[in-house]
Write an enzyme that holds these catalytic residues in place. Sequence first.
Site, PDB file in Angstrom:
ATOM      1  N   ASP A 106       0.862  -1.192   0.000  1.00 19.35           N
ATOM      2  CA  ASP A 106       0.000   0.000   0.000  1.00 19.35           C
ATOM      3  C   ASP A 106       0.897   1.240   0.000  1.00 19.35           C
ATOM      4  O   ASP A 106       1.727   1.407   0.893  1.00 19.35           O
ATOM      5  CB  ASP A 106      -0.898  -0.026   1.241  1.00 19.35           C
ATOM      6  CG  ASP A 106      -1.952   1.077   1.220  1.00 19.35           C
ATOM      7  OD1 ASP A 106      -3.040   0.859   1.760  1.00 19.35           O
ATOM      8  OD2 ASP A 106      -1.673   2.170   0.688  1.00 19.35           O
ATOM      9  N   ASP A 136      -3.390   2.146  -5.568  1.00 21.37           N
ATOM     10  CA  ASP A 136      -2.134   2.130  -4.798  1.00 21.37           C
ATOM     11  C   ASP A 136      -1.976   0.896  -3.918  1.00 21.37           C
ATOM     12  O   ASP A 136      -1.105   0.858  -3.066  1.00 21.37           O
ATOM     13  CB  ASP A 136      -2.010   3.409  -3.953  1.00 21.37           C
ATOM     14  CG  ASP A 136      -2.725   3.309  -2.622  1.00 21.37           C
ATOM     15  OD1 ASP A 136      -3.801   2.685  -2.582  1.00 21.37           O
ATOM     16  OD2 ASP A 136      -2.206   3.853  -1.635  1.00 21.37           O
ATOM     17  N   GLU A 137      -2.817  -0.108  -4.140  1.00 21.06           N
ATOM     18  CA  GLU A 137      -2.863  -1.205  -3.191  1.00 21.06           C
ATOM     19  C   GLU A 137      -3.016  -2.539  -3.916  1.00 21.06           C
ATOM     20  O   GLU A 137      -3.833  -2.635  -4.830  1.00 21.06           O
ATOM     21  CB  GLU A 137      -4.098  -0.972  -2.314  1.00 21.06           C
ATOM     22  CG  GLU A 137      -4.076  -1.594  -0.972  1.00 21.06           C
ATOM     23  CD  GLU A 137      -5.413  -1.332  -0.280  1.00 21.06           C
ATOM     24  OE1 GLU A 137      -5.837  -2.193   0.474  1.00 21.06           O
ATOM     25  OE2 GLU A 137      -6.037  -0.288  -0.528  1.00 21.06           O
TER      26      GLU A 137
END
Length: 353
Positions: free
Chosen positions: A9, A104-105
């Site tokens: 993350d 983003d993960e």
Amino acid sequence: MQRKIIHIDADCFYAALEMRDHPHLREKPLAVGGSAARRGVISTCNYEARRFGVRSAMATQTALRICPSLVLMPHRFEVYRAASRQMQQIFSDYTDLIEPLSLDEAYLDVSGCRQFDGSATRIAEDIRQRVRAQVGITVSAGVAPNKFLAKVASDWHKPDGLCVIRPEQVQDFIQAVPVARIFGVGRVTAARMNKLGLQTCGDLQQWTLIRLVEAFGNFGPRLYELCRGQDTRAVKPERTRKSLSVEHTYEKDLADAQACLERLPALLDELESRLAKLEHRSLAKCFVKVKFSDFTTTTLERTGTRPGLATYQRLMSEALARSNLPVRLLGVGVRFEEPLSGPDSQLSLFPSA
Ligand code: TTP
Ligand code: MG
């Protein structure tokens, strides 16, 4: 077989990219979001701004009040998407089993990975170092035997942190994990658990399976496993999400259509912000969901119309006309077109926004 899962993350993702591209703002409290004049909200902010109490989803107006020196930047989704693709590219050097959750993960299953003698810890460190060098931002990583623990772990030493939970450490680690971190436990359930004296997974472990089922219904068996750090969900590389929706169960049933329609803008705001975090996709359909007080549920969808508030208002009114009962739950969503299509064919959900 013992699995090795990594959860990655990025740290304050949009804000980190703005700091990367505007280094002179690095030390300043910085947020990305809509302007206060247009009743915008904060998408995210850097850690300097977080020290003032600025948070995601906060009204920009509020953020500027509690942090007057806040530098507010507009969104640059193209930049965020490009960085996301770069990260995915790096991940794909280690495994094909990648499940992105947002820009983003992602989860990576590196159980079968040969690099670094199969050490998930060293793979995670290598990924972190490469993202720093090639994308210019920091990511935090969690390494664990399953998805639930890996996700908790990636948050444990944030920002720029690595947290490894080895199989033999699971029992100790899980004791102190707050119930709110459990996958599937939202704010409402967490508050209810706290009222019942349940603060941590350790507390939950004191409850029998039967008691958990009595208190939490069919979520009980999942809870029984999760509070022991057990989670068998596979990392699903399927990256083509078919739909996205936002729904809300109201504390008090909504009495009539007007009360329901008044809730629409807030639901659509949430939908829009969730959509913004995904890869850009063509929308095929809009749909609404209504659950009445007798728990009957109805859904309605429409193709080929211009999406936006007016479309959802029409759909919602039509769905509500199917019963005279008060309403427990409202949902709004979109279905995506398959397969992935190029940027030119995109239909914007909120054309006037
Ligand atoms: P997150 O990973 O939840 O947050 P973050 O990366 O900004 O910060 P953290 O260091 O705590 O991980 O979300 C990723 C991006 O998604 C975030 O940079 C902006 C966007 N986002 C929104 O637009 N609205 C929101 O409410 C949230 C939570 C995130
Ligand atoms: Mg993040």
